[in-house]
Write an enzyme that holds these catalytic residues in place. Structure first.
Site, PDB file in Angstrom:
ATOM      1  N   ASP A 128      78.962 -91.326 -76.850  1.00 31.12           N
ATOM      2  CA  ASP A 128      79.474 -91.939 -76.235  1.00 31.12           C
ATOM      3  C   ASP A 128      79.790 -93.181 -74.823  1.00 31.12           C
ATOM      4  O   ASP A 128      79.552 -94.123 -75.176  1.00 31.12           O
ATOM      5  CB  ASP A 128      78.655 -91.210 -74.465  1.00 31.12           C
ATOM      6  CG  ASP A 128      78.871 -90.391 -73.602  1.00 31.12           C
ATOM      7  OD1 ASP A 128      80.007 -90.281 -72.958  1.00 31.12           O
ATOM      8  OD2 ASP A 128      78.142 -91.555 -73.148  1.00 31.12           O
ATOM      9  N   GLU A 132      84.594 -92.804 -77.702  1.00 31.32           N
ATOM     10  CA  GLU A 132      84.758 -92.542 -76.864  1.00 31.32           C
ATOM     11  C   GLU A 132      84.921 -94.014 -76.041  1.00 31.32           C
ATOM     12  O   GLU A 132      84.404 -94.701 -75.648  1.00 31.32           O
ATOM     13  CB  GLU A 132      84.453 -91.264 -75.666  1.00 31.32           C
ATOM     14  CG  GLU A 132      84.833 -90.935 -74.484  1.00 31.32           C
ATOM     15  CD  GLU A 132      83.453 -91.346 -73.437  1.00 31.32           C
ATOM     16  OE1 GLU A 132      83.827 -90.318 -71.792  1.00 31.32           O
ATOM     17  OE2 GLU A 132      83.376 -91.837 -73.500  1.00 31.32           O
TER      18      GLU A 132
HETATM   19  C1  NOJ Z   1      81.375 -89.608 -70.622  1.00 30.67           C
HETATM   20  C2  NOJ Z   1      81.350 -87.845 -71.444  1.00 30.67           C
HETATM   21  O1  NOJ Z   1      82.247 -87.288 -71.785  1.00 30.67           O
HETATM   22  C3  NOJ Z   1      80.726 -87.612 -69.684  1.00 30.67           C
HETATM   23  O2  NOJ Z   1      80.818 -86.097 -69.918  1.00 30.67           O
HETATM   24  C4  NOJ Z   1      79.763 -88.527 -69.446  1.00 30.67           C
HETATM   25  O3  NOJ Z   1      78.938 -87.780 -68.211  1.00 30.67           O
HETATM   26  C5  NOJ Z   1      79.663 -89.897 -69.477  1.00 30.67           C
HETATM   27  N1  NOJ Z   1      80.591 -90.008 -70.425  1.00 30.67           N
HETATM   28  C6  NOJ Z   1      78.485 -90.176 -68.941  1.00 30.67           C
HETATM   29  O4  NOJ Z   1      77.287 -90.510 -70.259  1.00 30.67           O
END
Ligand code: NOJ
Ligand code: CA
Length: 553
Positions: free
Chosen positions: A210, A264
């Site tokens: 993440d 991500e």
């Molecule tokens: C990216 C995640 O995909 C999202 O759903 C989340 O709110 C944020 N990161 C914070 O962790």
């Protein structure tokens, strides 16, 4: 260790399970591990190679589980650690690998470290694991800098000390319940390496990371100023982040079984992005450039070219992704006038032609599955689900809704529990003997979109995905990775991979002639008389001797 060319993840199709909305096994209206275990045969038969599960850890759920209070246990809403371990084993028995979500940028404000930091008071060692800074202004009443939270509002919250006095501020790039960890701190680094080992020891095949671009911050946490350069922000893509991934890579490489990191990584330029994919860092990352791209011939061709060129520089496989749990479902996006995606302006409620969106989504599915590299399928893509745009305001759960002062309806519309069967809610989402209300309301039109309704229907989206994923596995992943463009006219995106396979997408409003071929392997719409309709994709056999029109609709 250099990237191995034959590794599974270089060509994998990975299905994203948004755990709270996939399937509810215990009848409380919220998806859980038991529900996933029951549906493993569905996932096996769909033809995907791996599953990525969104966070299932102990969490107060201020951001649907992306606020983790215990990284080594499962939230009781979702089940138990024993059930999670059973799921990992059963996924493997079904030929499916399993990737878990790691949330290292921030934890929950209920995490023992943050609780300890609050209790320990100003200047304590416990606070050094986070970013506690004195406020600006005469009495420290202003935040330490001008950073904004991704969810809206300032990225800082002021602490009230245990004696009631106003204290310093702490950083949270997301909700106030998600304090950012200080990655300069050795204990933070050691803790996450240990968490990696905890899950690797339990057999997971990898981690989705993440906010992978955001862990480290520029020294001194400088203001961004009124007109920030998006390629040089002090809270993302700072150099130190790459050291973290190098050390993690050493941890994961010490385990057998080709386990992977998927980042991500939301960054504005391909140059910044691919640095995360150098051979001693992450294995792959989501291609958000492609996700955000408008459904238009020029931009689509360009983003494909750019993706392939950028990944080739570091020898990493490209990935293709159309939707996820943070975006507007692409059936809806592609049915609008503006077909691109912009996180800052999701265009909720814009006029939408869902038939058009679905036709394009079918074509996009075949396009992504035909390109070299890995592909992500977000749960419900295979059912052709559209964004749910009529969730009543008082049922919205995403913190974005409140944090934006009710200007951004957030991400709930792509997170509505899946429709499995039957003709009324909860559409088999919960067990038949405990049909609880799903945690977000499902639209009645989903009666025609259930997995049951689409199974065995040759023209359905589910059938298209099943056939395409199977053909991809049996035939396409063996094709040369090199994409050669075909000159089929300005309104098509058409390419070959080797001598016997072509993929053609028609972006124009009129049918176009297909190039010379010896059979249609699969098409997203009716191909007759050698003509490819508008917004349709066909996979073609180019060599003589192949079966003709086997899967054309
Ligand atoms: C990216 C995640 O995909 C999202 O759903 C989340 O709110 C944020 N990161 C914070 O962790
Ligand atoms: Ca449940």
């Amino acid at each position: 260790m250099p990237h191995s060319p034959a590794a599974w993840w270089r060509t994998a199709s990975i299905y994203q399970i948004y755990v709270r909305s996939f399937a509810d096994g215990n009848g409380d209206g919220i998806g859980d591990v038991a529900g996933i275990r029951e549906r493993l045969p569905y996932l096996r038969d769909l033809g995907v190679d791996a599953l990525w599960l969104t966070p299932w850890y102990v969490s107060p759920m201020a951001d649907a589980g992306y606020d983790v209070a215990d990284y080594r246990d499962i939230d009781p809403i979702f089940g138990t650690l024993a059930e999670a371990e059973a799921l990992i084993g059963e996924a493997h028995e079904n030929g499916l690998r399993l990737i878990v979500d790691l949330v290292p940028n921030h934890c929950s404000d209920r995490h023992p470290w943050f609780q300890e930091a609050l209790a320990a008071g100003p200047g304590s060692a416990a606070r050094e694991r986070f970013w506690f800074l004195p406020g600006r202004g005469e009495h420290g009443e202003l935040p330490p800098n001008d950073w904004r939270s991704y969810f809206g509002g300032p990225a800082w919250t002021r602490v009230t000390e245990t004696d009631g006095s106003p204290g310093p501020w702490y950083l949270h790039m997301f909700a106030p319940q998600q304090p950012d960890l200080n990655w300069e701190h050795p204990q933070v680094r050691a803790e996450f390496e240990d968490i990696l080992r905890f899950w690797l020891d339990r057999g997971v095949d990898g981690f989705r990371i993440d906010v992978a671009h955001g862990l480290t911050k520029k020294p001194g946490l400088p203001d961004v100023g009124p007109d920030p350069d998006p390629t040089d922000l002090p809270y993302q893509d700072t150099d130190g982040v790459h050291d973290i991934y190098r050390s993690w890579r050493a941890v994961i490489d010490a385990y057998g079984g080709e386990r992977v990191f998927v980042g991500e990584v939301w960054l504005p330029t391909p140059d910044q992005f691919v640095r995360y994919l150098r051979p001693d860092e992450l294995h792959s990352a989501f291609n958000f450039e492609f996700l955000c791209c408008a459904w238009e011939v020029g931009p689509v061709r360009e983003v494909i070219e750019q993706t392939l060129a950028a990944h080739a520089l570091v020898g990493a496989p490209p990935t293709w992704v159309l939707s996820n749990h943070d975006t507007i479902r692409h059936v809806t996006r592609y049915g609008r006038q503006e077909t691109g995606f912009d996180m800052g302006d999701k265009r909720h409620g814009a006029p939408t032609d869902l038939d058009l969106g679905l036709r394009r989504a079918r074509a996009a599915a075949l396009l992504t599955l035909a390109l070299p590299g890995g592909v992500y399928v977000y749960q419900g893509d295979e059912l052709g689900l559209a964004e749910v745009e009529d969730i009543p305001d008082d049922l919205l759960q995403d913190p974005t809704w409140e944090r934006s002062g009710h200007t951004d309806r957030g991400r709930d519309g792509c997170r509505v529990p899946l429709p499995w069967s039957g003709d009324h809610p909860p559409f088999g989402f919960s067990p038949p003997d405990a049909p609880a209300e799903p945690w977000l309301p499902q639209p009645l039109v989903w009666k025609d979109a259930t997995a049951e309704a689409q199974s065995g229907e040759p023209g359905s989206m589910l059938s298209l995905y099943r056939t395409a994923l199977t053909l991809r596995r049996t035939d396409l992943t063996r094709l040369p990775e090199t994409v050669s463009w075909l000159g089929t006219g300005p309104e098509t995106v058409a390419f070959t991979r080797g001598d016997d396979f072509a993929c053609v997408v028609n972006f124009s409003e009129a049918p176009v002639e297909l190039p010379a071929h010896h059979g249609v392997l699969l098409a997203s719409g009716p191909v007759t008389g050698g003509l490819l309709p508008s917004d349709t994709c066909a996979w073609l056999r180019l060599a003589p001797g192949a079966a003709s029109d086997t899967n054309a609709l």
